[in-house]
Design a protein around this motif. Structure first.
Motif, short mmCIF file in Angstrom:
data_model
loop_
_atom_site.label_atom_id
_atom_site.label_comp_id
_atom_site.label_asym_id
_atom_site.label_seq_id
_atom_site.Cartn_x
_atom_site.Cartn_y
_atom_site.Cartn_z
N GLY A 21 97.94 -15.70 -45.78
CA GLY A 21 97.97 -15.01 -44.49
C GLY A 21 97.26 -13.66 -44.50
N GLU A 22 96.48 -13.40 -45.54
CA GLU A 22 95.76 -12.12 -45.63
C GLU A 22 94.51 -12.11 -44.76
OE1 GLU A 22 97.05 -11.42 -50.32
OE2 GLU A 22 94.97 -11.88 -49.78
N ILE A 23 93.99 -13.30 -44.45
CA ILE A 23 92.79 -13.43 -43.61
C ILE A 23 93.14 -14.29 -42.42
CG2 ILE A 23 90.48 -14.43 -43.47
CD1 ILE A 23 90.03 -13.69 -46.36
N GLN A 24 92.79 -13.81 -41.24
CA GLN A 24 92.97 -14.56 -40.00
C GLN A 24 91.61 -15.04 -39.49
OE1 GLN A 24 96.12 -15.12 -39.21
NE2 GLN A 24 96.78 -13.72 -40.85
N LEU A 25 91.62 -15.98 -38.57
CA LEU A 25 90.36 -16.54 -38.06
C LEU A 25 89.48 -15.47 -37.42
CD1 LEU A 25 91.58 -19.92 -36.51
CD2 LEU A 25 90.55 -19.51 -38.75
N ASN A 26 90.09 -14.48 -36.78
CA ASN A 26 89.28 -13.45 -36.12
C ASN A 26 88.75 -12.39 -37.10
OD1 ASN A 26 91.67 -12.18 -36.69
ND2 ASN A 26 92.18 -11.65 -34.58
N ASP A 27 89.01 -12.57 -38.39
CA ASP A 27 88.49 -11.66 -39.41
C ASP A 27 87.14 -12.12 -39.95
OD1 ASP A 27 90.70 -9.92 -39.36
OD2 ASP A 27 91.82 -11.19 -40.77
N ILE A 28 86.57 -13.15 -39.35
CA ILE A 28 85.41 -13.81 -39.93
C ILE A 28 84.24 -12.85 -40.19
CG2 ILE A 28 84.58 -14.56 -37.64
CD1 ILE A 28 83.50 -17.09 -39.06
N TRP A 29 83.96 -11.94 -39.24
CA TRP A 29 82.82 -11.05 -39.42
C TRP A 29 83.09 -9.98 -40.46
CZ3 TRP A 29 79.07 -13.66 -37.89
CH2 TRP A 29 79.12 -14.43 -36.71
N ARG A 30 84.33 -9.52 -40.54
CA ARG A 30 84.70 -8.56 -41.58
C ARG A 30 84.58 -9.18 -42.95
NH1 ARG A 30 90.51 -6.56 -40.75
NH2 ARG A 30 89.96 -5.41 -42.65
N VAL A 31 85.04 -10.43 -43.05
CA VAL A 31 84.97 -11.14 -44.33
C VAL A 31 83.51 -11.38 -44.72
CG1 VAL A 31 85.48 -13.31 -45.50
CG2 VAL A 31 87.21 -12.24 -44.04
N LEU A 32 82.69 -11.78 -43.74
CA LEU A 32 81.28 -12.03 -44.01
C LEU A 32 80.58 -10.77 -44.52
CD1 LEU A 32 78.73 -13.78 -43.91
CD2 LEU A 32 78.50 -13.17 -41.49
N ALA A 33 80.82 -9.65 -43.85
CA ALA A 33 80.19 -8.39 -44.26
C ALA A 33 80.64 -7.98 -45.66
CB ALA A 33 80.53 -7.28 -43.26
N ARG A 34 81.92 -8.16 -45.93
CA ARG A 34 82.47 -7.79 -47.23
C ARG A 34 81.89 -8.65 -48.35
NH1 ARG A 34 87.15 -5.28 -49.21
NH2 ARG A 34 87.97 -6.19 -51.14
N GLU A 35 81.85 -9.96 -48.13
CA GLU A 35 81.36 -10.86 -49.16
C GLU A 35 79.84 -10.75 -49.35
OE1 GLU A 35 83.00 -12.52 -51.36
OE2 GLU A 35 84.93 -11.92 -50.51
N MET A 36 79.13 -10.48 -48.25
CA MET A 36 77.68 -10.29 -48.38
C MET A 36 77.39 -9.05 -49.22
SD MET A 36 74.79 -9.86 -45.39
CE MET A 36 75.21 -11.44 -44.66
N SER A 37 78.15 -7.98 -48.97
CA SER A 37 77.98 -6.76 -49.76
C SER A 37 78.32 -7.01 -51.23
CB SER A 37 78.88 -5.65 -49.21
OG SER A 37 78.55 -5.36 -47.87
N ALA A 97 86.24 -24.10 -41.50
CA ALA A 97 87.01 -25.33 -41.70
C ALA A 97 88.41 -25.18 -41.12
CB ALA A 97 87.08 -25.66 -43.19
N GLU A 98 89.03 -24.05 -41.39
CA GLU A 98 90.36 -23.78 -40.83
C GLU A 98 90.32 -23.74 -39.32
OE1 GLU A 98 94.52 -22.62 -41.32
OE2 GLU A 98 93.03 -23.48 -42.67
N ARG A 99 89.25 -23.16 -38.79
CA ARG A 99 89.11 -23.05 -37.33
C ARG A 99 89.03 -24.41 -36.66
NH1 ARG A 99 88.72 -23.71 -32.84
NH2 ARG A 99 87.72 -22.49 -31.19
#
Length: 212
Positions: free
Chosen positions: A107-123, A175-177
């Protein structure tokens, strides 16, 4: 009574962990609901084969290699680094996928966190790519590659690490979405994508720097 409850909780925890491990390996749950030697071979095959059929998509990797066949024939040395590059991208993507799936489950990541997660992982991928790319540059020189080829390899490592971590962050969330179990889909899909697209990245950079 308390002992019985504890054993039930332990059994439930073991069952959940077993299912998680199976899903991460792209094996349908239920494949190990019996002891190892009690499972008929055909039942095991049926549980495993589904996502392994993605080998059909892996033919795209062969298509990419055939597309660049003339370049490889002219300059053979770039082909020596293909396993290194594909392996690096696959490992980086798999690490990201595992991390994201775990965070979704907790539950640490929600579906609406997708862009934050993308930016973080890209960095994260870019930093990893710079570090590993530097090592790859030196390693390529030790293998006897000339500096332009070593530069090609190091830049490709940077690009592939950034790309694979970005894709690896998106697949589980998407996939979750759409209601697909991320643990079942993510591992084989990231491998298939990174193999083929990693080759395209490599040869595109090689054509620019080596003028193939």
């Amino acid at each position: 009574m308390q002992s019985s409850v504890s054993w039930n909780l332990l059994a439930q925890h073991k069952e959940e962990k077993t299912e998680d491990i199976l899903r991460m390996s792209a094996v349908e749950p239920g494949a190990l609901d019996k002891p190892y030697f009690d499972n008929p071979i055909f039942r095991v095959v049926r549980k495993r084969i589904g996502w392994l059929l993605l080998f059909v998509a892996e033919t795209f990797t062969g298509t990419v290699l055939r597309f660049y066949e003339n370049e490889l024939a002219a300059v053979v040395s770039p082909s020596f680094f293909i396993p290194l590059l594909i392996g690096t991208g696959g490992n980086a993507g798999s690490q990201t996928v595992t991390t994201i799936i775990r965070s979704i489950a907790l539950g640490e990541i929600q579906l609406n966190d997708i862009w934050r997660v993308l930016a973080r992982e890209m960095s994260t991928g870019m930093v990893i790519g710079v570090l590993i790319g530097g090592i790859a540059f030196g390693r390529a020189l030790l293998w006897g590659a000339h500096p332009p080829l070593a530069l090609t390899v190091s830049l490709t490592v940077l690009a592939i690490c950034s790309w694979s971590t970005s894709v690896g962050s998106l697949i589980p969330i998407l996939a979750e979405r759409f209601g697909v179990d991320p643990a079942v889909l993510s591992a084989p899909l990231i491998t298939t994508l990174v193999d083929a697209t990693g080759l395209i990245i490599y040869f595109s950079i090689a054509k620019m720097i080596l003028h193939l």
